[in-house]
Scaffold this active site. Structure first.
Site, short mmCIF file in Angstrom:
data_model
loop_
_atom_site.label_atom_id
_atom_site.label_comp_id
_atom_site.label_asym_id
_atom_site.label_seq_id
_atom_site.Cartn_x
_atom_site.Cartn_y
_atom_site.Cartn_z
N TYR A 265 0.78 -1.24 -0.05
CA TYR A 265 0.09 -0.06 -0.06
C TYR A 265 0.82 1.15 0.01
CZ TYR A 265 -3.71 -2.97 1.54
OH TYR A 265 -4.90 -3.97 1.69
N THR B 50 -2.73 -6.34 -7.06
CA THR B 50 -2.74 -5.20 -6.01
C THR B 50 -3.20 -5.70 -4.68
OG1 THR B 50 -4.92 -4.55 -5.98
CG2 THR B 50 -3.41 -3.64 -7.77
N ASP B 51 -2.51 -4.91 -3.87
CA ASP B 51 -3.12 -5.17 -2.40
C ASP B 51 -4.60 -4.89 -2.29
OD1 ASP B 51 -3.14 -6.42 0.30
OD2 ASP B 51 -1.28 -5.28 0.59
N TRP B 52 -5.19 -5.20 -1.09
CA TRP B 52 -6.75 -5.15 -1.07
C TRP B 52 -7.40 -3.65 -0.73
CZ3 TRP B 52 -5.63 -9.31 -3.02
CH2 TRP B 52 -6.63 -10.40 -2.89
#
Length: 638
Positions: free
Chosen positions: A304, A340-342
């Site tokens: 992030y 991608t991260d969440w």
């Protein structure tokens, strides 16, 4: 002992075709009451296993609408339960049937505890049946965060439940045994495949150079060489030498290394969004990713954070084209999937806590603009999102070309074919109950728990406690009296009544508010003065043996000074602790990081530089043994 993955056979092989492609040959398991369609003259190429994978991908891609393509670019949570459940309140979500049938999504993260392997396998089989009923019948890929240890925090990992239970990754790093890491990964792979999970949202190969960071327990410590050596065995244990029908794919994270977060704060949260490099040491954090790519990593997840004070634009890594395309793809040569991260596009909730989209540095962009920026950066798939309509709009408005979408969809579809999901997505639910948590797997996990213990100090060689009477009285904290009583020893109510004290403490942290945030151990690494004074009374009253659960490097010089013996552990049950204390098992672990001497030293060190703390109490690699109590470089033994 070899346990075959349910639904697949050991003799399943890849057959080379004259074209140079690879075709998949398997004998599928099919649940009772369901049948896979047989090949005939009208069978489309993508459903025909006699064709090579690239040909099958080409055929399927040509048949897909933009809506169906868009659905492939999203990978979000899947809650165990009715397929039409939409939740309520802060936990409202699109139902599984809606996401598969209407949004054309086929990648899901199982975000709930597994308490019954057979029921979970049946649940995932039902999802696959639902997917096969769609127009193209694209099977689902189910993923999971780590779930073989002791951490319970939706969004980062789950307790083992019915799976075999092992130390956290940081504990495997303390053990420093590549064979054990490979064995763990092979066991976890078998248990995942048994229930229908084919993607591991791990390993986490960040270097723990900022000791306050809340996510250290799933790293491999502070040293890039050790991390790189062990992660290779980890990836090969899950994937094999080459990704195939017997594999669980891994997602290596968090590129370009999530460890050097400013002041140790995590970038799930706005106050922790910055990643800093005061030592100009980004290259050190890239080393594990280079090793992962060389080992066959097929998927990588950026973190992030946004870099500050560097040559790179200060925007979150998944929005950062110089990070994803120029550094990861062009410079490091990674040509796999970037997930991608969440939650980078849409505001939402985690564990009931409101969480704004982690669009750090581009907060002012609209949701549509964020999606476009992520694709332009070079990412393939959006984690934690279910917004295919944004992709459709981007293409229809000419902002992103359909050819660009095809690049990512091709990568994602090819992976499904390689894993064998198009030829048989089902698992044998009854066999899952026999494979998951079987006696052999459980025994291996328990052995690793015990061996990973690190003996930090052992004044007067107090441990192991072997020559004590059955009438011995113990004062305990941090675990249930029944564990001691099973040894036929007596538990008393105060230190003054006891002959020994056994204490199990979590490493210190500062509690945070909120549902998700409260589970993140962050802030100070030292106990407060009140707690130090309370503990000091115990140490002065009775010979005391302390076990500190080192999910972060604790600042505990006062405990080292006052207690008779101190252990570090990294995910273990109380039976493991007592086996080590009483000499049934011996500690073999070595510290995977430095132990700082004070919070002042922690605050003074540079976030991106390993082993930068002044005068650590114990250094990386410290660890005593029962056979040779001074087998370390510690000045305590000089």
């Amino acid at each position: 002992m070899k346990v075959l993955a349910p639904g697949y056979l050991a003799e399943a092989s890849l057959t080379a075709l004259a074209s140079g492609c690879q075709a998949l040959s398997t004998r599928p398991y099919v649940p009772r009451g369901y049948s896979l369609s047989r090949r005939n003259d009208s069978t489309p190429i993508y459903k025909d296993a006699s064709y090579c994978i690239d040909e099958r991908v080409d055929d399927l891609l040509a048949r897909m609408t933009i809506e169906e393509k868009a659905g492939q670019l999203f990978h979000t949570r899947l809650m165990d339960g009715p397929l039409d459940d939409e939740g309520s309140g802060n936990n409202a979500h699109n139902s599984t049937s809606n996401m598969i049938g209407e949004k054309h999504m086929t990648h899901f993260n199982l975000a709930s505890d597994i308490t019954n392997a057979t029921e979970t396998a049946e649940f995932i089989n039902r999802i696959q049946e639902l997917a096969l009923q769609t127009r193209l019948g694209i099977p689902v890929t189910v993923s999971t965060d780590p779930r073989h240890s002791f951490t319970e925090n939706v969004g980062t990992g789950f307790k083992a439940g019915v799976f075999s239970q092992w130390p956290e990754s940081i504990g495997l790093a303390a053990l420093r045994d590549p064979y054990v890491v490979r064995k763990f990964a092979e066991v976890a792979k078998e248990e995942y495949i048994a229930v229908g999970i084919r993607a591991a949202l791990h390993p986490q190969v960040d270097l723990s150079t900022e000791p306050r960071w809340a996510r250290i327990s799933n790293t491999w410590g502070e040293n890039s060489t050790l991390t790189s050596e062990l992660l290779v065995e980890y990836i090969k244990g899950f994937q094999g030498d080459k990704l195939g029908p017997q594999s669980v794919k891994t997602v290596t994270k968090h590129f370009p290394g999530g460890g050097p977060v400013e002041n140790g704060e995590d970038s799930h949260f706005a106050y922790g969004k910055n990643q800093t490099y005061p030592g100009n040491n980004l290259e050190e954090h890239l080393k594990p990713f280079k090793a992962a790519i060389a080992a066959g990593a097929t998927e990588i997840m950026p973190y992030y954070s946004r870099p500050i004070g560097t040559e790179y634009e200060p925007v979150a890594f998944s929005f950062n084209k110089r990070i994803v395309t120029e550094l990861l793809r062009n410079e490091l040569g990674f040509d796999g999937i970037v997930l991608t991260d969440w939650g980078l596009i849409t505001d939402g909730y985690i564990a009931g806590q409101y969480m704004p989209a982690r669009a750090w540095g581009v907060e002012n962009l609209t949701e549509l603009q964020r999606a476009a920026r992520i694709l332009d950066a070079g990412c393939d798939q959006f984690g934690g999102e279910e917004r295919p309509e944004l992709i459709v709009q981007l293409v229809q408005e000419g902002i992103i070309s359909e050819d660009r979408i095809d690049v990512s969809v091709r990568r994602l579809l090819k992976e499904k074919f390689v894993l064998g999901l198009f030829d048989n997505p089902f698992v044998d639910a009854e066999a899952a109950g026999r494979v998951v948590g079987n006696d052999y797997f459980v025994r291996l996990g328990r052995e690793a728990q015990r061996r990973s213990y690190t003996l930090l100090s052992n004044n007067e060689d107090i441990v192991p406690l072997k020559k004590i009477e059955k009438s011995t009285k113990f004062y305990i904290e941090g675990f249930n009296a029944s564990f001691i009583e099973s040894w036929n020893y007596t538990v008393v109510d105060s230190p003054e009544e006891a002959e020994y004290a056994l204490l199990r403490y979590n490493a210190p942290y500062e509690p945070r508010p909120g549902g998700f945030e409260a589970n993140m151990h962050a802030g100070s690494l030292a106990f407060n003065d009140t707690e130090k004074a309370r503990q000091a009374k115990i140490y002065s009253a009775v010979p005391t043996i302390v076990d500190i659960v080192m999910d972060r490097p604790a600042v505990i010089p006062e405990i080292i000074e006052q207690a008779k013996a101190v252990f570090a552990s990294y995910g273990s049950d109380s039976n493991a602790f007592l086996d080590v204390v009483f000499g049934v098992s011996a500690p073999e672990g070595k510290l995977p990081f430095d132990l700082p001497s004070s919070m002042e030293a922690v605050e003074a060190q540079m976030e991106d530089v390993p082993f930068d703390t002044r005068n650590p109490v114990f250094k990386f690699g410290h660890g005593l043994s029962y056979a040779n109590p001074c087998a370390s470089s510690s000045s305590k033994c000089s």
